[in-house]
Design a protein around this motif. Structure first.
Motif, PDB file in Angstrom:
ATOM      1  N   ALA A  40       1.400   0.217  -7.614  1.00 31.75           N
ATOM      2  CA  ALA A  40       2.711  -0.428  -7.640  1.00 31.75           C
ATOM      3  C   ALA A  40       3.369  -0.249  -9.004  1.00 31.75           C
ATOM      4  N   LEU A  41       2.592  -0.450 -10.071  1.00 29.76           N
ATOM      5  CA  LEU A  41       3.137  -0.268 -11.411  1.00 29.76           C
ATOM      6  C   LEU A  41       3.559   1.174 -11.656  1.00 29.76           C
ATOM      7  N   ALA A  42       2.861   2.113 -10.991  1.00 29.27           N
ATOM      8  CA  ALA A  42       3.163   3.532 -11.167  1.00 29.27           C
ATOM      9  C   ALA A  42       4.306   4.003 -10.275  1.00 29.27           C
ATOM     10  N   GLY A  43       4.897   3.084  -9.510  1.00 29.33           N
ATOM     11  CA  GLY A  43       6.036   3.440  -8.676  1.00 29.33           C
ATOM     12  C   GLY A  43       5.675   4.139  -7.386  1.00 29.33           C
ATOM     13  N   GLN A  44       4.524   3.811  -6.799  1.00 28.33           N
ATOM     14  CA  GLN A  44       4.104   4.390  -5.529  1.00 28.33           C
ATOM     15  C   GLN A  44       3.941   3.260  -4.502  1.00 28.33           C
ATOM     16  N   PRO A  45       5.043   2.699  -4.022  1.00 25.14           N
ATOM     17  CA  PRO A  45       4.976   1.462  -3.234  1.00 25.14           C
ATOM     18  C   PRO A  45       4.276   1.595  -1.887  1.00 25.14           C
ATOM     19  N   ASP A  46       4.494   2.699  -1.173  1.00 24.62           N
ATOM     20  CA  ASP A  46       3.909   2.812   0.163  1.00 24.62           C
ATOM     21  C   ASP A  46       2.392   2.928   0.095  1.00 24.62           C
ATOM     22  N   GLU A  47       1.901   3.750  -0.824  1.00 19.46           N
ATOM     23  CA  GLU A  47       0.443   3.874  -0.972  1.00 19.46           C
ATOM     24  C   GLU A  47      -0.147   2.572  -1.496  1.00 19.46           C
ATOM     25  N   ALA A  48       0.554   1.915  -2.406  1.00 20.59           N
ATOM     26  CA  ALA A  48       0.079   0.631  -2.926  1.00 20.59           C
ATOM     27  C   ALA A  48      -0.075  -0.385  -1.800  1.00 20.59           C
ATOM     28  N   ALA A  49       0.896  -0.439  -0.914  1.00 21.82           N
ATOM     29  CA  ALA A  49       0.839  -1.401   0.190  1.00 21.82           C
ATOM     30  C   ALA A  49      -0.293  -1.071   1.150  1.00 21.82           C
ATOM     31  N   ALA A  50      -0.504   0.212   1.436  1.00 17.41           N
ATOM     32  CA  ALA A  50      -1.579   0.610   2.350  1.00 17.41           C
ATOM     33  C   ALA A  50      -2.938   0.244   1.782  1.00 17.41           C
ATOM     34  N   VAL A  51      -3.137   0.500   0.497  1.00 10.14           N
ATOM     35  CA  VAL A  51      -4.401   0.149  -0.150  1.00 10.14           C
ATOM     36  C   VAL A  51      -4.559  -1.372  -0.183  1.00 10.14           C
ATOM     37  N   GLY A  52      -3.468  -2.070  -0.443  1.00  9.55           N
ATOM     38  CA  GLY A  52      -3.518  -3.523  -0.463  1.00  9.55           C
ATOM     39  C   GLY A  52      -3.930  -4.116   0.865  1.00  9.55           C
ATOM     40  N   MET A  53      -3.481  -3.557   1.960  1.00  8.76           N
ATOM     41  CA  MET A  53      -3.849  -4.064   3.283  1.00  8.76           C
ATOM     42  C   MET A  53      -5.349  -3.893   3.535  1.00  8.76           C
ATOM     43  N   MET A  54      -5.940  -2.819   3.056  1.00  3.98           N
ATOM     44  CA  MET A  54      -7.394  -2.658   3.180  1.00  3.98           C
ATOM     45  C   MET A  54      -8.117  -3.737   2.381  1.00  3.98           C
ATOM     46  N   SER A  55      -7.570  -4.064   1.236  1.00  3.13           N
ATOM     47  CA  SER A  55      -8.171  -5.102   0.399  1.00  3.13           C
ATOM     48  C   SER A  55      -8.071  -6.471   1.048  1.00  3.13           C
ATOM     49  N   VAL A  56      -6.962  -6.752   1.734  1.00  7.44           N
ATOM     50  CA  VAL A  56      -6.771  -8.051   2.382  1.00  7.44           C
ATOM     51  C   VAL A  56      -7.901  -8.341   3.360  1.00  7.44           C
ATOM     52  N   VAL A  57      -8.287  -7.344   4.131  1.00  6.90           N
ATOM     53  CA  VAL A  57      -9.359  -7.532   5.123  1.00  6.90           C
ATOM     54  C   VAL A  57     -10.647  -7.970   4.435  1.00  6.90           C
ATOM     55  N   LEU A  58     -11.007  -7.303   3.344  1.00  4.02           N
ATOM     56  CA  LEU A  58     -12.249  -7.638   2.640  1.00  4.02           C
ATOM     57  C   LEU A  58     -12.133  -8.962   1.902  1.00  4.02           C
ATOM     58  N   ALA A  59     -10.961  -9.262   1.368  1.00 11.57           N
ATOM     59  CA  ALA A  59     -10.767 -10.546   0.683  1.00 11.57           C
ATOM     60  C   ALA A  59     -10.965 -11.705   1.651  1.00 11.57           C
ATOM     61  N   ASN A  60     -10.473 -11.554   2.869  1.00 14.13           N
ATOM     62  CA  ASN A  60     -10.647 -12.608   3.872  1.00 14.13           C
ATOM     63  C   ASN A  60     -12.097 -12.719   4.305  1.00 14.13           C
ATOM     64  N   THR A  61     -12.786 -11.591   4.429  1.00 14.64           N
ATOM     65  CA  THR A  61     -14.181 -11.594   4.867  1.00 14.64           C
ATOM     66  C   THR A  61     -15.095 -12.270   3.858  1.00 14.64           C
ATOM     67  N   THR A  62     -14.840 -12.033   2.565  1.00 15.59           N
ATOM     68  CA  THR A  62     -15.717 -12.556   1.512  1.00 15.59           C
ATOM     69  C   THR A  62     -15.174 -13.816   0.848  1.00 15.59           C
ATOM     70  N   SER A  63     -14.044 -14.307   1.307  1.00 19.56           N
ATOM     71  CA  SER A  63     -13.428 -15.529   0.748  1.00 19.56           C
ATOM     72  C   SER A  63     -13.222 -15.430  -0.761  1.00 19.56           C
ATOM     73  N   SER A  64     -12.796 -14.254  -1.227  1.00 21.47           N
ATOM     74  CA  SER A  64     -12.619 -14.042  -2.659  1.00 21.47           C
ATOM     75  C   SER A  64     -11.184 -14.352  -3.072  1.00 21.47           C
ATOM     76  N   LEU A  65     -10.974 -15.519  -3.663  1.00 21.17           N
ATOM     77  CA  LEU A  65      -9.648 -15.872  -4.163  1.00 21.17           C
ATOM     78  C   LEU A  65      -9.276 -15.010  -5.366  1.00 21.17           C
ATOM     79  N   ARG A  66     -10.287 -14.539  -6.080  1.00 20.19           N
ATOM     80  CA  ARG A  66     -10.027 -13.630  -7.206  1.00 20.19           C
ATOM     81  C   ARG A  66      -9.340 -12.363  -6.696  1.00 20.19           C
TER      82      ARG A  66
END
Length: 393
Positions: A337-363
């Protein structure tokens, strides 16, 4: 401050929640006098009231672990029961029964909690390690002096680990409390490496708070020779100094020198066949150094370079726990996102959301929040909008 009793823990948690005795009593459906008596030690807690207070204070079973004698039976693995006296007997007379074999079983329980953290996240890991801390508190005042030092060493290691768990849960004040206890108990146990290691952990906590100067000064304190840290941990300390230099705006060549020092310490560690000689919970390796180097480049204003380093590790052969994979996917999303690549940033972020929910990682979710904020200029695009919606309660 000494080892905490149930009442001391209850008071700390109540004050952290900014609740009066009357307010806590109302939420927990008991009397103000009852809560006051528990805090003062005039009354022993029952399991139902401990559960009610735990829920009211959102204490993640910390009070239950201190109050429930039955829960302490999980401290001793079934395979070891034949070699040890019954749990009730051990806890009824710690001075007589708590010895080196019991301390070793506490370490087994702590190691099991660490395994749960990597696979299932901090909420799953907390109950086991809280039982270890409860058992240490129950016994440490009554055991013989040489056993007391062993127990305090286990307590320091457990407190450091609990500090990390609360950091992952996003509860930074409680993480700070446990890191302070870890240093205190390590001092009494004469455990220099643990003291230095907790200073490193406190520097990492300061990074979560974006306190740049404290990141650097705590990392420099952790680097002192007096702690006799093993090479693997010294590598992590050198990398943390590099992060501090980047945050306070030191020249990039100074950041790179510290990163080079970290690499040399890691090479020395591997040349010694990976033997640290301590029980410090660091598993720091070359993949970790690459990931943390990426964070240095983010702080130095080079997010595209950081995104490439995150990708190298995430697609490489070095295994990451599910929790860590989610966290560093979030870090990559932020750097993209900081590098100005919004679509790839969002796609990678969605993969992270799944794991964040699975492991309950607020960090991890906190890091994803940073990515969403960095994506605001592209908020109307489908990908960034979907990521924003996925993080809403």
């Amino acid at each position: 401050m000494g080892i905490e009793t149930f009442g001391e823990t209850l008071r700390r948690l109540r004050l952290r929640a900014d609740m009066s005795l009357r307010e806590l009593a109302r939420v927990a459906h008991c009397s103000k006098t009852h809560v006051a008596d528990l805090e003062s030690g005039r009354r022993a807690p029952t399991l139902p009231i401990a559960k009610a207070l735990d829920e009211a204070l959102r204490a993640n079973d910390e009070l239950v672990a201190l109050a429930d004698d039955r829960q302490r039976t999980v401290v001793w693995p079934a395979a070891s029961l034949d070699a040890l006296p019954p749990v009730a007997v051990i806890l009824s007379d710690p001075r007589r029964y708590v010895d080196g074999s019991v301390v070793q079983e506490l370490r087994v329980q702590l190691d099991a909690s660490k395994e749960d953290d990597g696979a299932l996240g901090p909420s799953a890991a907390l109950p086991k390690v809280q039982v270890v801390l409860a058992t240490v508190r129950h016994s440490v005042r009554e055991v013989r002096p040489h056993v007391r030092r062993q127990l305090l060493a286990v307590g320091a290691e457990s407190a450091e680990f609990v500090g990390w768990l609360y950091r992952d849960l996003g509860d930074l004040p409680t993480a700070t409390y446990w890191y302070d206890r870890a240093i205190e108990w390590a001092q009494e146990a004469d455990d220099g490496p643990m003291q230095g290691y907790v200073l490193l952990r406190k520097s990492q906590l300061a990074y979560d708070r974006r306190d740049a100067l404290k990141v650097l000064t705590l990392a420099e304190a952790a680097a002192l020779e007096r702690w006799q840290l093993p090479p693997q941990v010294r590598a992590e300390v050198a990398q943390q100094r590099a992060r501090g230099y980047a945050m306070v705006g030191e020249p990039m060549d100074k950041v790179e020198r510290a990163l080079g020092e970290a690499l040399r310490w890691l090479d020395e560690f591997e040349s010694s066949r990976g033997e640290s000689g301590t029980r410090l919970s660091s598993t720091y390796n070359h993949a970790d150094l690459t990931l943390r180097t990426a964070s240095c480049y983010i702080e130095a204003g080079q997010p595209a370079r950081a995104a490439g380093l995150y990708q190298d590790v995430l697609q490489g052969t070095s295994p990451l726990s599910r929790r860590d994979q989610g966290y560093f996917l979030a870090r990559r999303a932020f750097s993209l996102a900081l590098a100005g690549q919004p679509d790839e940033a969002a796609a990678v972020g969605m993969m992270s959301v799944v794991l964040a929910n699975t492991t309950s990682s607020l960090r991890t979710k906190r890091e994803l929040g940073r990515a969403v904020r960095a994506l605001k200029p592209w908020g109307a695009r489908p990908g960034p909008r979907q990521l924003d919606e996925a993080l809403r309660p």
